[in-house]
Design an enzyme around this catalytic site. Structure first.
Site, PDB file in Angstrom:
ATOM      1  N   LYS A  30     -39.566  44.762   8.359  1.00 16.75           N
ATOM      2  CA  LYS A  30     -38.266  45.732   7.390  1.00 16.75           C
ATOM      3  C   LYS A  30     -38.381  46.930   7.059  1.00 16.75           C
ATOM      4  O   LYS A  30     -37.043  47.153   6.814  1.00 16.75           O
ATOM      5  CB  LYS A  30     -40.217  45.570   6.427  1.00 16.75           C
ATOM      6  CG  LYS A  30     -41.104  46.989   6.727  1.00 16.75           C
ATOM      7  CD  LYS A  30     -42.014  47.672   5.997  1.00 16.75           C
ATOM      8  CE  LYS A  30     -43.137  48.112   6.385  1.00 16.75           C
ATOM      9  NZ  LYS A  30     -42.618  49.521   7.033  1.00 16.75           N
ATOM     10  N   THR A  31     -38.655  47.814   8.971  1.00 17.37           N
ATOM     11  CA  THR A  31     -37.863  48.660   9.219  1.00 17.37           C
ATOM     12  C   THR A  31     -36.184  48.427   9.285  1.00 17.37           C
ATOM     13  O   THR A  31     -35.505  49.079   9.164  1.00 17.37           O
ATOM     14  CB  THR A  31     -37.935  49.076  10.431  1.00 17.37           C
ATOM     15  OG1 THR A  31     -40.210  49.817  10.058  1.00 17.37           O
ATOM     16  CG2 THR A  31     -37.805  50.634  10.382  1.00 17.37           C
ATOM     17  N   ASP A 213     -40.241  52.643   1.302  1.00 17.86           N
ATOM     18  CA  ASP A 213     -40.729  52.173   2.626  1.00 17.86           C
ATOM     19  C   ASP A 213     -42.760  52.263   2.167  1.00 17.86           C
ATOM     20  O   ASP A 213     -42.996  53.332   1.692  1.00 17.86           O
ATOM     21  CB  ASP A 213     -40.739  52.737   4.003  1.00 17.86           C
ATOM     22  CG  ASP A 213     -41.270  51.488   4.512  1.00 17.86           C
ATOM     23  OD1 ASP A 213     -41.695  50.558   4.488  1.00 17.86           O
ATOM     24  OD2 ASP A 213     -41.911  52.431   6.082  1.00 17.86           O
ATOM     25  N   GLU A 214     -43.237  50.769   2.488  1.00 13.09           N
ATOM     26  CA  GLU A 214     -44.169  51.326   2.483  1.00 13.09           C
ATOM     27  C   GLU A 214     -44.998  51.511   1.363  1.00 13.09           C
ATOM     28  O   GLU A 214     -45.535  52.145  -0.025  1.00 13.09           O
ATOM     29  CB  GLU A 214     -45.741  51.769   3.079  1.00 13.09           C
ATOM     30  CG  GLU A 214     -45.242  51.653   4.219  1.00 13.09           C
ATOM     31  CD  GLU A 214     -45.867  50.707   5.357  1.00 13.09           C
ATOM     32  OE1 GLU A 214     -46.413  49.477   4.828  1.00 13.09           O
ATOM     33  OE2 GLU A 214     -46.230  50.316   6.651  1.00 13.09           O
ATOM     34  N   GLN A 244     -51.425  44.321   2.002  1.00 11.31           N
ATOM     35  CA  GLN A 244     -51.563  45.334   2.837  1.00 11.31           C
ATOM     36  C   GLN A 244     -51.831  46.625   2.089  1.00 11.31           C
ATOM     37  O   GLN A 244     -51.715  47.103   1.964  1.00 11.31           O
ATOM     38  CB  GLN A 244     -50.540  44.901   3.343  1.00 11.31           C
ATOM     39  CG  GLN A 244     -50.690  44.183   4.872  1.00 11.31           C
ATOM     40  CD  GLN A 244     -49.147  44.337   5.778  1.00 11.31           C
ATOM     41  OE1 GLN A 244     -49.500  45.384   7.061  1.00 11.31           O
ATOM     42  NE2 GLN A 244     -47.978  44.261   5.665  1.00 11.31           N
ATOM     43  N   ARG A 595     -52.882  42.619  12.787  1.00  9.61           N
ATOM     44  CA  ARG A 595     -52.681  43.683  14.078  1.00  9.61           C
ATOM     45  C   ARG A 595     -52.013  43.138  15.465  1.00  9.61           C
ATOM     46  O   ARG A 595     -51.852  43.412  16.533  1.00  9.61           O
ATOM     47  CB  ARG A 595     -53.856  45.432  14.100  1.00  9.61           C
ATOM     48  CG  ARG A 595     -54.086  45.788  13.408  1.00  9.61           C
ATOM     49  CD  ARG A 595     -52.495  46.118  12.311  1.00  9.61           C
ATOM     50  NE  ARG A 595     -52.146  44.982  11.289  1.00  9.61           N
ATOM     51  CZ  ARG A 595     -51.216  45.298  10.807  1.00  9.61           C
ATOM     52  NH1 ARG A 595     -49.975  46.187  11.329  1.00  9.61           N
ATOM     53  NH2 ARG A 595     -50.548  44.538   9.277  1.00  9.61           N
TER      54      ARG A 595
END
Length: 660
Positions: A30-31, A213-214, A244, A595
């Site tokens: 995503k970044t 973002d997020e 998430q 993770r």
């Protein structure tokens, strides 16, 4: 520019026809989408960097994003580009529009310990649990954009009624201090924009494209700020993952994804489902688990990184046996694969689970780091100096005044401060202002008042100096003038004093360097500190095993992950098994699984010590929901012979590691 993006990533980076929601699965890049979209807007669309704002949740994420954009842009300037946290953007808005909200530009930002102390005074209580409950309730009301009157009308039960009664007094106290708390950094810009169309129009004109973002971590207040800034143009890109969303307990609202769909009928949704982090086996377990949550937008992670190692689920006798098993397996795995300690993470639901793992790691001399340890900015010696800096920026900051005027000791004690405080209360002014009023002489002992005024004059001199001279000069001159080093060595034992002074020296040099690099004067740097201390966790480049809660681990990745204590009552938490809460607990497990890059171990206990009692435990329902491509081991029993053999094997590994 877009050669390294896959097709959905490229579509998201180039889409400009209206509001966009990018549903970005864990590890889906995503970044890259956000940074390449910024570069695309500047290079291909000719948009000025000053008209673009990218918002994230931590300073670390903002720094990484800024660095990646700079790398993509090469020689081309990104001057004016905003890449910041929501709260940093809020500070910028409030500083520029301070007069519209009744603040001076040098307002103070109170940290959580300042706020806790304020509530302690307002409630007249030393019951920490009660104070934190009231503090948390008021924070949630602020994030829901409810003022004290609305909170009082909605209050349900004794605690909420008490909190609502304190809320109004708390707000009055903040205004008297010319201070804001962390929640105000978003709430006050929202209320300003809703009441002042001209100010809102100016900011909408500045920000032509907004990237968030997020997005799943936003609360209602942050969503409203985003919506206001985007305005009728609705030119924004929201990037997030509904699977998430794990911060409901602190006000994050997973319903914000639904709100986007309702508020923006033309919303475009693009899914990023290719995962670049984990093996197929790990993603298969994650997909199987999260499929048990109801979905608005279906997505399924997939990977080209191969099938990968088996996922192991191990039943242990109790918490100590679990720690022994995890550390033994971790040591054996590291020895076999010649890896680094930092490749490994032990993740758990709550900090209370960490102790036996710490003990085992210490026993085997394995370096480890514990997330959520004391922040550098929370150390007493650093807070002492920050109180002086806060006063230079805002003399009406009473909490900073009280700490600074009494550290180092200068003959001003609680009796003097209480008398001054009573007078300040009568006059409705700050302690600093009260000290210089003529009427103070009738309320405060003459000798003590003279000492307070001398301190005030000292602050005034350095405040004037801080406006003219470089931050570096003012910092070092001030610390020398207050005699802080000598006071430390007089009031602490030598070893403790040396440690504290080393911390002070590091802090001074860090802040001085920041002032040099950013060409900022000291008062402006002070608010940077307030945001850093609240938004950044502990960062480390050491080669050590990471111990972290699942909440703290979000956004991180590790080659090898141990998920521990995966039992009913722990995960899901015993207070979160109701239908409306179980979904967030399942998302927490999903975050834990995703993770892991190469291997995943899950463990649970047959019984667990709870205080002085033992409680029988059942494996978490989430283990069964991970599907059947899992290897189960252990039966929770530990025969004496096996225990002896296990310890011998551990000793053997220790000897091997010592030789490598």
């Amino acid at each position: 520019m877009s050669a390294q993006l896959n097709a959905p990533q490229r579509e998201a980076a180039h889409y400009l026809d209206g509001p966009l929601l990018v549903l970005a699965g864990a590890g889906s890049g995503k970044t890259s989408v956000i940074t390449r979209k910024i570069a695309w807007l500047i290079e291909e669309c000719g948009m000025s960097p000053a008209h673009i704002a990218a918002i994230t949740f931590t300073n670390k994420a903002a720094r990484e994003m800024q660095e990646r954009v700079a790398k993509l842009m090469g020689e081309r300037s990104t001057t004016g580009l905003t890449v910041s946290t929501f709260h940093s953007l809020g500070v910028r808005i409030l500083r520029q529009e301070a007069r519209h909200v009744g603040l001076k530009p040098g307002f103070s930002i109170l940290d959580s310990s300042d706020v806790f102390n304020l509530f302690q005074d307002l409630l007249g209580s030393h019951d920490k649990a009660q104070i934190r409950a009231v503090q948390s309730r008021i924070s949630l009301w602020k994030n829901a954009l409810l003022d004290p009157d609305q909170a009082l009308k909605m209050a349900d039960g004794a605690l909420e009624t008490a909190a609502a009664a304190v809320y109004a007094r708390y707000e009055q106290t903040l205004r008297a201090y010319q201070a804001v708390d962390f929640d105000d950094l978003i709430r006050l810009p929202v209320t300003l924009f809703e009441k002042n169309a001209d100010v809102l129009g100016n900011w909408q004109g500045r920000i032509r494209h907004l990237l968030v973002d997020e997005y799943q971590d936003t609360n209602r207040c942050q969503y409203t700020l985003m919506k206001l800034l985007a305005g009728p143009r609705a030119s924004f890109t929201a990037v997030g993952d509904d699977d998430q969303s794990i911060y409901g307990w602190r006000g994050a609202d997973s319903e914000n994804i639904n709100l986007l769909r309702d508020d923006y009928p033309l919303l475009k949704v693009i899914k990023l489902e290719q995962n670049y982090r984990s093996t197929t086996r790990i993603l298969k377990a994650a997909n199987a688990l999260i499929a048990n949550n109801p979905k608005i937008f279906e997505k399924r992670l997939w990977s080209e990184l191969g099938h990968g190692d088996s996922i192991h689920v191990h039943a242990c006798r109790d918490g100590e046996h679990e720690a022994e098993w995890v550390v033994a397996r971790l040591m054996a795995h590291k020895f076999e694969h010649r890896g680094k300690w930092s490749d490994y993470a032990i993740l758990y639901r709550g900090n209370f689970q960490a102790r036996p793992f710490e003990q085992q790691l210490r026993d085997h001399k394995i370096p480890y780091e514990l997330s959520g340890g004391q922040s550098f900015f929370d150390r007493a010696e650093i807070k002492d100096l920050i109180s002086y800096l806060r006063l230079l920026a805002n003399v009406d900051d009473d909490p900073a005044f009280i700490r600074a005027v009494t550290t180092p000791k200068r003959g001003i004690g609680s009796t003097t401060l209480e008398a001054l405080g009573r007078y300040a209360g009568i006059r409705h002014v700050s302690l600093f202002a009260a000290a210089f009023e003529t009427g103070a002489e009738q309320h405060v002992n003459a000798k003590q008042l003279a000492a307070v005024r001398e301190f005030g004059q000292f602050i005034n001199r350095f405040e004037a100096k801080s406006q003219r001279e470089a931050a570096r000069t003012v910092l070092y001159d001030m610390v020398k003038a207050i005699g802080y080093e000598a006071w430390l060595f007089d009031s602490c034992d030598p070893r403790d004093a040396e440690t504290k002074w080393a911390n002070v020296s590091d802090f001074l040099e860090w802040l001085a360097k920041k002032g040099d690099e950013e060409d900022k004067k000291l008062p402006e740097l002070t608010q940077t500190i307030a945001l850093l201390s609240m938004l950044d966790g502990n960062e480390s480049d050491h080669d050590s095993v990471q111990l972290a809660t699942l909440h703290a681990a979000k956004g991180l990745e590790f080659r090898h992950v141990f998920l521990v204590g995966i039992e009913e009552g722990v995960l899901p938490h015993r207070e979160s098994v109701a239908p409306e809460k179980i979904e967030e607990e399942r998302r927490l497990m999903y975050v834990g699984i995703t993770r892991a890059r190469n291997s995943l171990n899950v463990s649970h206990c047959r019984k667990r010590a709870m205080g002085k009692e033992w409680r029988n435990c059942e494996p978490s329902r989430f283990i069964a929901e991970m599907g059947d491509d899992i290897r189960h081991g252990g039966n929770g029993e530990d025969k004496p012979a096996e225990k002896t053999a296990g310890r011998a094997k551990l000793a053997q590994f220790r000897a091997m590691l010592a030789d490598t």
